[in-house]
Design a protein around this motif. Structure first.
Motif, PDB file in Angstrom:
ATOM      1  N   ASP A  72     -48.069 139.216 -33.724  1.00  0.00           N
ATOM      2  CA  ASP A  72     -49.485 139.117 -34.187  1.00  0.00           C
ATOM      3  C   ASP A  72     -50.348 138.872 -32.634  1.00  0.00           C
ATOM      4  O   ASP A  72     -51.521 139.740 -32.850  1.00  0.00           O
ATOM      5  CB  ASP A  72     -49.713 137.655 -34.909  1.00  0.00           C
ATOM      6  CG  ASP A  72     -49.076 137.523 -36.237  1.00  0.00           C
ATOM      7  OD1 ASP A  72     -48.523 138.586 -36.560  1.00  0.00           O
ATOM      8  OD2 ASP A  72     -48.649 136.664 -36.539  1.00  0.00           O
ATOM      9  N   GLN A  90     -42.839 136.387 -34.375  1.00  0.00           N
ATOM     10  CA  GLN A  90     -43.832 136.807 -35.421  1.00  0.00           C
ATOM     11  C   GLN A  90     -45.249 136.514 -34.505  1.00  0.00           C
ATOM     12  O   GLN A  90     -46.122 137.395 -34.570  1.00  0.00           O
ATOM     13  CB  GLN A  90     -43.898 136.043 -36.782  1.00  0.00           C
ATOM     14  CG  GLN A  90     -45.012 136.391 -37.375  1.00  0.00           C
ATOM     15  CD  GLN A  90     -44.914 138.022 -38.080  1.00  0.00           C
ATOM     16  OE1 GLN A  90     -43.963 138.455 -38.471  1.00  0.00           O
ATOM     17  NE2 GLN A  90     -45.965 138.825 -37.748  1.00  0.00           N
ATOM     18  N   GLU A  91     -45.172 135.331 -33.866  1.00  0.00           N
ATOM     19  CA  GLU A  91     -46.582 135.149 -33.258  1.00  0.00           C
ATOM     20  C   GLU A  91     -46.566 135.877 -32.031  1.00  0.00           C
ATOM     21  O   GLU A  91     -47.831 136.267 -31.842  1.00  0.00           O
ATOM     22  CB  GLU A  91     -46.102 133.605 -32.550  1.00  0.00           C
ATOM     23  CG  GLU A  91     -47.447 133.306 -31.804  1.00  0.00           C
ATOM     24  CD  GLU A  91     -47.033 131.786 -30.862  1.00  0.00           C
ATOM     25  OE1 GLU A  91     -47.624 131.431 -29.937  1.00  0.00           O
ATOM     26  OE2 GLU A  91     -46.330 131.058 -31.838  1.00  0.00           O
ATOM     27  N   ARG A 117     -40.416 132.704 -35.935  1.00  0.00           N
ATOM     28  CA  ARG A 117     -41.504 132.359 -35.774  1.00  0.00           C
ATOM     29  C   ARG A 117     -42.021 132.626 -34.303  1.00  0.00           C
ATOM     30  O   ARG A 117     -43.520 133.120 -34.242  1.00  0.00           O
ATOM     31  CB  ARG A 117     -41.840 130.677 -35.913  1.00  0.00           C
ATOM     32  CG  ARG A 117     -43.030 130.237 -36.017  1.00  0.00           C
ATOM     33  CD  ARG A 117     -43.344 128.807 -36.161  1.00  0.00           C
ATOM     34  NE  ARG A 117     -43.391 128.060 -34.884  1.00  0.00           N
ATOM     35  CZ  ARG A 117     -43.365 126.897 -34.418  1.00  0.00           C
ATOM     36  NH1 ARG A 117     -42.852 125.900 -35.464  1.00  0.00           N
ATOM     37  NH2 ARG A 117     -43.571 126.380 -33.382  1.00  0.00           N
ATOM     38  N   ASP A 118     -41.454 132.606 -33.118  1.00  0.00           N
ATOM     39  CA  ASP A 118     -41.907 133.200 -31.930  1.00  0.00           C
ATOM     40  C   ASP A 118     -41.966 134.669 -31.959  1.00  0.00           C
ATOM     41  O   ASP A 118     -42.949 134.954 -31.520  1.00  0.00           O
ATOM     42  CB  ASP A 118     -40.806 132.664 -31.138  1.00  0.00           C
ATOM     43  CG  ASP A 118     -40.717 131.278 -30.663  1.00  0.00           C
ATOM     44  OD1 ASP A 118     -41.934 130.413 -30.916  1.00  0.00           O
ATOM     45  OD2 ASP A 118     -39.591 130.817 -30.238  1.00  0.00           O
TER      46      ASP A 118
END
Length: 125
Positions: free
Chosen positions: A74, A70-71, A67-68
């Motif tokens: 992005d 991907q953030e 998640r980190d």
């Protein structure tokens, strides 16, 4: 670097060598943050005044989860942040290591495993 002084909100420091930290803190705006993700061999010398003078922060991160990651990707895509890399094949790794030893590297090496494996599979057929 002089032209970039006090212009950055944050720095992600990926350097795994011992480098002078004070010039990097000079690049940060007041309340700026540097996050260390590189792991130098020796302890890093941090001049305390470089941190406290304008309320700057030094933090570290060993690894982030999916998640980190991907953030971060992005955010980089949103702001057009890219990396300068040199794509190499697995066969070139020894030469790349020799170039690293000679400091003959301008960008990070990225090993293209997919194409290396495709070439090996094609040669085996």
């Amino acid at each position: 670097m002089q032209a970039a002084m006090s212009t950055m909100d944050g720095i992600i420091n990926t350097v795994s060598a011992n480098i002078p930290m004070a010039p990097l803190f000079g690049l940060l705006k007041p309340n700026g943050k540097m996050v260390m993700v590189g792991l130098p061999e020796k302890p890093v010398e941090v001049p305390p005044f470089a941190l406290v003078a304008k309320n700057k922060t030094l933090a570290g991160s060993f690894i982030g989860g999916m998640r980190d990651t991907q953030e971060m990707l992005d955010l980089a895509a949103k702001h057009g942040v890219t990396a300068d890399i040199e794509v190499i094949s697995a066969e070139y790794v020894n030469t790349a290591m020799e170039r690293l030893a000679k400091a003959d590297v301008r960008y990070r090496f990225v090993i293209d495993i997919g194409n290396t494996l495709d070439k090996a599979a094609a040669a085996a057929e």
